[in-house]
Design a protein around this motif. Sequence first.
Motif, PDB file in Angstrom:
ATOM      1  N   LYS A   1      41.894  60.508  31.173  1.00 42.25           N
ATOM      2  CA  LYS A   1      42.723  60.691  32.355  1.00 42.25           C
ATOM      3  C   LYS A   1      42.451  59.602  33.374  1.00 42.25           C
ATOM      4  N   ALA A   2      43.473  59.300  34.145  1.00 48.55           N
ATOM      5  CA  ALA A   2      43.389  58.281  35.182  1.00 48.55           C
ATOM      6  C   ALA A   2      43.495  58.964  36.536  1.00 48.55           C
ATOM      7  N   GLY A   3      42.635  58.564  37.441  1.00 47.21           N
ATOM      8  CA  GLY A   3      42.680  59.102  38.793  1.00 47.21           C
ATOM      9  C   GLY A   3      42.735  57.977  39.801  1.00 47.21           C
ATOM     10  N   HIS A   4      43.486  58.223  40.850  1.00 52.26           N
ATOM     11  CA  HIS A   4      43.568  57.289  41.970  1.00 52.26           C
ATOM     12  C   HIS A   4      43.131  58.076  43.192  1.00 52.26           C
TER      13      HIS A   4
ATOM     14  N   ARG B   1      44.830  53.857  23.289  1.00 48.53           N
ATOM     15  CA  ARG B   1      46.162  53.230  23.246  1.00 48.53           C
ATOM     16  C   ARG B   1      47.257  54.285  23.316  1.00 48.53           C
ATOM     17  N   LYS B   2      47.081  55.366  22.565  1.00 45.62           N
ATOM     18  CA  LYS B   2      48.073  56.446  22.569  1.00 45.62           C
ATOM     19  C   LYS B   2      48.209  57.047  23.969  1.00 45.62           C
ATOM     20  N   VAL B   3      47.094  57.257  24.636  1.00 48.35           N
ATOM     21  CA  VAL B   3      47.135  57.769  26.011  1.00 48.35           C
ATOM     22  C   VAL B   3      47.873  56.786  26.909  1.00 48.35           C
ATOM     23  N   SER B   4      47.586  55.494  26.741  1.00 46.85           N
ATOM     24  CA  SER B   4      48.183  54.478  27.621  1.00 46.85           C
ATOM     25  C   SER B   4      49.697  54.362  27.456  1.00 46.85           C
ATOM     26  N   GLU B   5      50.244  54.912  26.376  1.00 45.17           N
ATOM     27  CA  GLU B   5      51.694  54.926  26.207  1.00 45.17           C
ATOM     28  C   GLU B   5      52.353  55.897  27.189  1.00 45.17           C
ATOM     29  N   ARG B   6      51.596  56.860  27.691  1.00 44.51           N
ATOM     30  CA  ARG B   6      52.160  57.882  28.583  1.00 44.51           C
ATOM     31  C   ARG B   6      51.512  57.919  29.958  1.00 44.51           C
TER      32      ARG B   6
ATOM     33  N   PRO C   1      37.327  54.455  55.375  1.00 41.84           N
ATOM     34  CA  PRO C   1      38.273  54.791  54.300  1.00 41.84           C
ATOM     35  C   PRO C   1      37.854  54.117  52.989  1.00 41.84           C
ATOM     36  N   GLU C   2      38.012  54.841  51.912  1.00 36.57           N
ATOM     37  CA  GLU C   2      37.686  54.347  50.579  1.00 36.57           C
ATOM     38  C   GLU C   2      38.878  54.608  49.673  1.00 36.57           C
ATOM     39  N   ALA C   3      39.125  53.736  48.713  1.00 34.37           N
ATOM     40  CA  ALA C   3      40.173  53.939  47.709  1.00 34.37           C
ATOM     41  C   ALA C   3      39.716  53.268  46.421  1.00 34.37           C
ATOM     42  N   TRP C   4      39.926  53.954  45.298  1.00 31.63           N
ATOM     43  CA  TRP C   4      39.552  53.400  44.008  1.00 31.63           C
ATOM     44  C   TRP C   4      40.305  54.104  42.902  1.00 31.63           C
ATOM     45  N   SER C   5      40.315  53.447  41.750  1.00 34.19           N
ATOM     46  CA  SER C   5      40.866  54.033  40.534  1.00 34.19           C
ATOM     47  C   SER C   5      39.711  54.325  39.596  1.00 34.19           C
ATOM     48  N   GLU C   6      39.879  55.376  38.825  1.00 32.58           N
ATOM     49  CA  GLU C   6      38.814  55.764  37.906  1.00 32.58           C
ATOM     50  C   GLU C   6      39.440  56.323  36.636  1.00 32.58           C
ATOM     51  N   ILE C   7      38.858  55.963  35.506  1.00 29.27           N
ATOM     52  CA  ILE C   7      39.273  56.488  34.211  1.00 29.27           C
ATOM     53  C   ILE C   7      38.184  57.459  33.759  1.00 29.27           C
ATOM     54  N   PHE C   8      38.591  58.646  33.342  1.00 29.72           N
ATOM     55  CA  PHE C   8      37.671  59.654  32.839  1.00 29.72           C
ATOM     56  C   PHE C   8      37.922  59.846  31.347  1.00 29.72           C
TER      57      PHE C   8
ATOM     58  N   ARG D   1      49.334  55.557  32.887  1.00 32.26           N
ATOM     59  CA  ARG D   1      48.924  54.208  33.280  1.00 32.26           C
ATOM     60  C   ARG D   1      47.395  54.159  33.374  1.00 32.26           C
ATOM     61  N   LEU D   2      46.777  53.325  32.542  1.00 33.74           N
ATOM     62  CA  LEU D   2      45.331  53.152  32.539  1.00 33.74           C
ATOM     63  C   LEU D   2      44.996  51.744  33.020  1.00 33.74           C
ATOM     64  N   ASP D   3      44.254  51.656  34.095  1.00 27.53           N
ATOM     65  CA  ASP D   3      43.814  50.380  34.650  1.00 27.53           C
ATOM     66  C   ASP D   3      42.515  49.990  33.945  1.00 27.53           C
ATOM     67  N   GLY D   4      42.577  48.951  33.129  1.00 24.93           N
ATOM     68  CA  GLY D   4      41.410  48.534  32.349  1.00 24.93           C
ATOM     69  C   GLY D   4      40.222  48.126  33.180  1.00 24.93           C
ATOM     70  N   SER D   5      40.438  47.779  34.459  1.00 26.43           N
ATOM     71  CA  SER D   5      39.327  47.370  35.311  1.00 26.43           C
ATOM     72  C   SER D   5      38.785  48.528  36.148  1.00 26.43           C
ATOM     73  N   ALA D   6      39.367  49.720  36.004  1.00 19.66           N
ATOM     74  CA  ALA D   6      38.953  50.875  36.806  1.00 19.66           C
ATOM     75  C   ALA D   6      37.543  51.316  36.441  1.00 19.66           C
ATOM     76  N   LYS D   7      36.906  51.969  37.401  1.00 23.07           N
ATOM     77  CA  LYS D   7      35.600  52.580  37.169  1.00 23.07           C
ATOM     78  C   LYS D   7      35.742  53.552  35.998  1.00 23.07           C
ATOM     79  N   LEU D   8      34.774  53.561  35.101  1.00 18.05           N
ATOM     80  CA  LEU D   8      34.818  54.394  33.902  1.00 18.05           C
ATOM     81  C   LEU D   8      33.759  55.484  33.999  1.00 18.05           C
ATOM     82  N   THR D   9      34.202  56.729  33.854  1.00 18.07           N
ATOM     83  CA  THR D   9      33.289  57.868  33.898  1.00 18.07           C
ATOM     84  C   THR D   9      33.474  58.696  32.641  1.00 18.07           C
ATOM     85  N   PHE D  10      32.371  59.075  32.024  1.00 20.66           N
ATOM     86  CA  PHE D  10      32.408  59.965  30.872  1.00 20.66           C
ATOM     87  C   PHE D  10      32.019  61.365  31.334  1.00 20.66           C
TER      88      PHE D  10
END
Length: 172
Positions: free
Chosen positions: A50-53, A94-99, A63-70, A101-110
């Motif tokens: 999932k992608a979060g903004h 890749r399948k997720v990214s078809e539906r 103020p803070e703003a960032w994108s994160e991929i979980f 938007r995943l920012d490849g440079s976003a912070k990555l959290t597992f």
Amino acid sequence: MSAIDNSQSDKTDISLGELLGRAAETPDLPLVFLYDGKPVKPGYHVTEVKAGHFSALDCGANPEAWSEIFVQLWDIEEGERTHMTAGKFSAIVRKVSERVRLDGSAKLTFEVSDGVRPMQLFCANAPVAEDGTLQVALTPRPASCKPRDRWLAEKGATEASCCSSSASKCCS
């Protein structure tokens, strides 16, 4: 398979793009995530990507703003399954990214759970090819004080109290 000492990794807190880039170099290697001193079980699932903004105010009213991929991992053993390959992991993303938007440079959290214990948050270290696998050591994602982190980066200091008078604009 040996657990990775986090000091062996090239860098911590990699992005999704960095993980996928390394996976593309070794698509046939089993992808093994390590956390709590052990590898995930061979039947693990990627249950969500999932992608979060986010927009927020930190403790200094900045103020803070960032994108994160979980990436959510369900650490289970299922039948005779083996660890998924780096290529299969990439295909899932890749399948997720078809539906989504995943920012490849976003912070990555597992997010990792065995289905019994509560979900835990981790950041990923740089993948390392070892013992015929592509291993990714996950380290707990700690809470932090962003004004203090910025102050430490500016000062090059190693220790400071979050709410001391020297860490300006913190905890106001």
